[in-house]
Design a protein around this motif. Structure first.
Motif, short mmCIF file in Angstrom:
data_model
loop_
_atom_site.label_atom_id
_atom_site.label_comp_id
_atom_site.label_asym_id
_atom_site.label_seq_id
_atom_site.Cartn_x
_atom_site.Cartn_y
_atom_site.Cartn_z
N LYS A 262 -114.01 53.07 -37.74
CA LYS A 262 -112.57 53.44 -38.09
C LYS A 262 -111.70 54.05 -36.89
N GLU A 263 -112.36 54.88 -36.17
CA GLU A 263 -111.55 55.53 -35.05
C GLU A 263 -111.49 54.30 -33.74
N LEU A 264 -112.13 53.59 -33.57
CA LEU A 264 -112.39 52.84 -32.14
C LEU A 264 -112.31 51.52 -32.62
N ASP A 265 -111.92 51.36 -33.88
CA ASP A 265 -111.76 49.71 -34.09
C ASP A 265 -112.73 48.93 -33.79
N LEU A 266 -113.92 49.20 -33.94
CA LEU A 266 -115.33 48.36 -33.56
C LEU A 266 -115.15 47.10 -34.39
N LEU A 267 -114.56 47.25 -35.57
CA LEU A 267 -114.78 45.90 -36.30
C LEU A 267 -113.10 45.45 -36.67
N ASP A 268 -112.83 44.37 -36.61
CA ASP A 268 -111.53 43.69 -37.13
C ASP A 268 -111.40 43.75 -38.81
N ASP A 269 -110.19 43.53 -39.19
CA ASP A 269 -110.10 43.60 -40.83
C ASP A 269 -110.89 42.68 -41.35
N ASP A 270 -111.63 41.78 -40.70
CA ASP A 270 -112.62 40.92 -41.57
C ASP A 270 -114.04 41.28 -41.48
N GLY A 271 -114.25 42.33 -40.41
CA GLY A 271 -115.56 42.71 -40.25
C GLY A 271 -116.24 42.17 -39.09
N PHE A 272 -115.62 41.36 -38.28
CA PHE A 272 -116.09 40.75 -37.16
C PHE A 272 -116.07 42.01 -35.99
N ILE A 273 -116.86 41.66 -35.01
CA ILE A 273 -117.06 42.78 -34.04
C ILE A 273 -115.77 42.50 -32.99
N LEU A 296 -122.77 48.38 -25.37
CA LEU A 296 -122.99 47.78 -26.86
C LEU A 296 -122.15 46.31 -26.73
N PHE A 297 -122.84 45.56 -26.81
CA PHE A 297 -121.81 44.21 -26.57
C PHE A 297 -122.37 43.34 -27.88
N ALA A 298 -121.35 42.13 -27.79
CA ALA A 298 -121.43 41.17 -29.13
C ALA A 298 -121.18 39.86 -28.66
N ALA A 299 -121.85 38.88 -29.09
CA ALA A 299 -121.67 37.56 -28.69
C ALA A 299 -121.88 36.68 -29.95
N GLY A 300 -121.15 35.36 -29.81
CA GLY A 300 -121.56 34.51 -31.07
C GLY A 300 -120.62 34.53 -32.13
N ASP A 301 -121.07 34.05 -33.18
CA ASP A 301 -120.04 34.15 -34.34
C ASP A 301 -119.74 35.29 -34.94
N VAL A 302 -120.50 36.38 -34.67
CA VAL A 302 -120.14 37.75 -35.20
C VAL A 302 -119.16 38.36 -34.43
N ARG A 303 -118.73 37.79 -33.60
CA ARG A 303 -117.52 38.23 -32.56
C ARG A 303 -116.28 37.83 -33.02
N SER A 304 -115.26 38.78 -32.95
CA SER A 304 -113.99 38.60 -33.37
C SER A 304 -113.29 37.41 -32.58
#
Length: 332
Positions: A262-273, A296-304
């Motif tokens: 919530k505070e760091l906006d780790l996920l967008d409105d649709d839940g992608f990182i 903490l990194f993200a890659a691929g389809d889960v990334r916004s």
């Protein structure tokens, strides 16, 4: 402590594992279902450069190459990721910062503890590459519903079928089903958006009817024998919903568990990182695959913001691996 834990086993995850293992990093990859992800449910891949064939065979090539490079691949579901800083005394707790454009991030971490099938695994860096899953229909209908033609096509043999969706996935699945079923109505609420080559193939099939600008309501779908749904993707990042960081909030060293999502906006409105906001807000000098939490990194389809294709997922995994390797070098 492992250098990198990768959560997920699709093209992005396995490419990152290959690159990191070849760079001499210790890498553990955990996949909850099948290595290769949704490739295993794709009958034919025709737009991955240098390869044309079944998705399952391409998935196997990804897996074998990562293992041969030295990556440790295991089956297991990640249910929690926790900052190791949350387990230490107040005097060494993590703090947060806000940059010029108002974006918040964590200043630094001492690594991560992941819960995999109830067991603890520690890592200096984590890559989340869990991909996405099909969006569900959202309401109940009388005929059977499937989200995988390769998996359930046999059950629809000789039947009147509706395929929902207007993109490449819906077109490809309709073409796979065409020889098996009596007839197919390809239903899309807007104009058909599939590639031109796929649209031409659809038009050549005598038992496929394209029905554009039609809402797939319950009353309509109940007239079919079987319904296949390909209306988009949703991220597989549920385990990040409860991620917190223990932060200092005043001079008395009072601790507060800050809800990162919530505070760091780790996920967008649709839940992608959300990535690319660690060091300098949203400018071009920032790492593009690191989240608001260093390491903490993200890659691929889960990334916004990703174009969700096999080739882009693989490229994203390679880019993320390069950034992770640099992160580990700077924090050794």
């Amino acid at each position: 402590m492992t250098d990198v834990v990768i959560v997920g086993g699709g093209p992005a995850a396995l490419t990152a594992a290959l690159y990191l293992a070849r760079a001499g990093r210790s890498v553990k990859v955990f996949e909850r279902r099948a290595f290769g992800g949704e490739l295993n449910q794709t009958a034919k891949i025709a737009n991955y450069p240098g390869y044309e064939g079944s998705g399952a065979k391409l998935a196997e090539k990804f897996r074998k190459q990562a293992e041969a490079a030295g990556a440790d691949l295991s089956y297991g579901e990640c249910t929690k990721i926790e900052l190791l800083d949350n387990k230490v005394a107040a005097s060494t707790a993590t703090a947060t910062r806000t940059d010029d454009n108002g974006s918040k991030s964590v200043k630094g971490t001492n690594g991560f503890e992941l819960t995999i099938d109830g067991e603890s695994v520690r890592a200096r860096a984590v890559l989340v590459a869990t991909g996405s899953e099909p969006k569900t229909l959202g309401f109940e209908i009388t005929p059977p519903v499937s989200y995988c033609a390769l998996c359930d096509g046999d059950f629809a043999k000789g039947k009147r079928v509706a395929v929902l969706g207007g993109g490449n996935a819906a077109a490809q699945e309709a073409l796979y089903l065409a020889p098996l079923v009596h007839s197919i109505d390809l239903i899309t609420h807007s104009a058909l958006k599939a590639d031109a080559v796929l649209q031409r193939e659809l038009e050549r099939q005598s038992n496929i009817t394209i029905r554009e600008h039609l809402e797939p309501v319950r009353e309509l779908l109940d007239t079919y024998d079987y319904v296949f749904v390909f209306i988009g993707k949703q991220p597989s990042a549920e385990f990040l919903q409860d991620l917190t960081v223990r932060t200092l909030v005043n001079k008395k060293m009072k601790l507060l568990d800050l809800e990162i999502t919530k505070e760091l906006d780790l996920l967008d409105d649709d839940g992608f990182i959300v990535t690319g906001r660690t060091k300098h807000g949203n400018n071009k000098h920032c790492n593009t695959h690191e989240t608001a939490i260093p390491g903490l990194f993200a890659a691929g389809d889960v990334r916004s913001g990703m174009l969700r294709q096999v080739v882009t997922a693989a490229g994203d995994g390679a880019a993320a691996a390069t950034e992770i390797n640099e992160f580990l070098r700077q924090n050794s």
